[in-house]
Design a protein around this motif. Structure first.
Motif, short mmCIF file in Angstrom:
data_model
loop_
_atom_site.label_atom_id
_atom_site.label_comp_id
_atom_site.label_asym_id
_atom_site.label_seq_id
_atom_site.Cartn_x
_atom_site.Cartn_y
_atom_site.Cartn_z
N ASP A 198 -13.01 6.87 -14.09
CA ASP A 198 -13.36 8.29 -14.00
C ASP A 198 -12.93 8.88 -12.65
N SER A 199 -11.89 8.31 -12.04
CA SER A 199 -11.47 8.77 -10.72
C SER A 199 -10.77 10.12 -10.79
N GLN A 200 -10.74 10.80 -9.66
CA GLN A 200 -10.03 12.07 -9.58
C GLN A 200 -8.55 11.88 -9.89
N LYS A 201 -7.96 10.77 -9.42
CA LYS A 201 -6.53 10.51 -9.71
C LYS A 201 -6.29 10.45 -11.21
N ALA A 202 -7.17 9.73 -11.92
CA ALA A 202 -7.00 9.59 -13.37
C ALA A 202 -7.09 10.96 -14.05
N HIS A 203 -8.03 11.79 -13.61
CA HIS A 203 -8.16 13.14 -14.18
C HIS A 203 -6.93 13.99 -13.87
N ASN A 204 -6.46 13.90 -12.62
CA ASN A 204 -5.27 14.66 -12.23
C ASN A 204 -4.06 14.25 -13.07
N LEU A 205 -3.87 12.94 -13.24
CA LEU A 205 -2.71 12.44 -13.96
C LEU A 205 -2.79 12.70 -15.46
N PRO B 15 -2.53 19.68 -3.92
CA PRO B 15 -2.19 18.26 -3.96
C PRO B 15 -3.35 17.43 -3.41
N GLN B 16 -3.51 16.24 -3.95
CA GLN B 16 -4.53 15.31 -3.48
C GLN B 16 -3.83 14.01 -3.15
N ALA B 17 -3.87 13.60 -1.89
CA ALA B 17 -3.23 12.35 -1.47
C ALA B 17 -4.30 11.29 -1.27
N THR B 18 -4.02 10.11 -1.79
CA THR B 18 -4.92 8.96 -1.64
C THR B 18 -4.08 7.72 -1.34
N ILE C 109 0.86 -1.19 0.00
CA ILE C 109 0.00 0.00 0.00
C ILE C 109 0.89 1.23 0.00
N MET C 110 0.50 2.23 -0.79
CA MET C 110 1.25 3.48 -0.80
C MET C 110 0.28 4.66 -0.73
N SER C 111 0.77 5.75 -0.20
CA SER C 111 0.06 7.02 -0.25
C SER C 111 0.58 7.74 -1.48
N LEU C 112 -0.34 8.16 -2.32
CA LEU C 112 0.00 8.77 -3.60
C LEU C 112 -0.58 10.17 -3.67
N ALA C 113 0.26 11.14 -3.97
CA ALA C 113 -0.21 12.51 -4.12
C ALA C 113 -0.12 12.93 -5.58
N THR C 114 -1.24 13.41 -6.11
CA THR C 114 -1.32 13.96 -7.46
C THR C 114 -1.69 15.43 -7.33
N LEU C 115 -1.67 16.14 -8.45
CA LEU C 115 -2.02 17.56 -8.42
C LEU C 115 -3.39 17.77 -9.06
N ARG C 116 -4.28 18.37 -8.27
CA ARG C 116 -5.62 18.67 -8.78
C ARG C 116 -5.56 19.84 -9.76
N GLN C 117 -6.63 20.04 -10.48
CA GLN C 117 -6.70 21.12 -11.47
C GLN C 117 -6.48 22.49 -10.83
N ASP C 118 -6.96 22.66 -9.57
CA ASP C 118 -6.80 23.95 -8.90
C ASP C 118 -5.41 24.12 -8.27
N GLY C 119 -4.52 23.12 -8.46
CA GLY C 119 -3.16 23.22 -7.96
C GLY C 119 -2.93 22.58 -6.60
#
Length: 150
Positions: A51-58, A30-33, A18-28
């Protein structure tokens, strides 16, 4: 990267799932999941919803930060990994199918899923390639890290 630190990184990757993954949302922001992962050497893969937020961010920005670690009651026993990496959508069907075959091997003690294992068309699969790895090992001193460029 020397062989000793590479072995330490691979050991930590193989010991965890398991890992904690941080991506960048459209508004700048970070989003960690938290996501499960499989790895082959230093390459990691994770799945997420179509259609996840992670997929959109990436889709906008492939840069990620992640941590892999575990809880310990002893502060000086903290070990883990922190990475700056790039995540790329897997589009090759053979690679996707291989990742899906690897997943049950990482979770051998898991009870059967209440549904069928998703297929390559049911999920997004991302390949994570490290750029920089911080290897944390507090047994070598409080906050000790070895920084490794990949």
């Amino acid at each position: 990267m020397d062989n000793a630190i590479r072995r330490k990184i691979l050991k930590l990757l193989d010991e965890h799932r398991i890992m904690s993954l941080a991506t960048l949302r459209q508004d700048g922001w970070p989003q960690a999941t938290t996501v499960g992962y499989v790895n082959e050497g230093l390459t990691l893969w994770f799945l997420c919803g179509l259609d996840s937020q992670k997929a959109h961010n990436l889709a906008r920005d492939a840069r990620v930060s992640l941590t892999i670690d575990h809880d310990t009651p002893d502060l000086m026993a903290i070990t883990g990994l922190s990475m700056a990496a790039r995540a790329q959508l897997v589009t090759d069907r053979a690679e996707a199918e291989n990742v899906l075959r690897m997943l049950p091997l990482k979770y051998p003690d898991s009870s059967p899923l209440p549904m069928a294992m998703p297929g390559p068309d049911d999920v997004r699969i991302f390949r994570v390639t490290p750029v920089v790895v911080s290897v944390l090992d507090y047994s070598l001193g409080f906050g000790h890290t070895d920084l490794v460029a990949c």
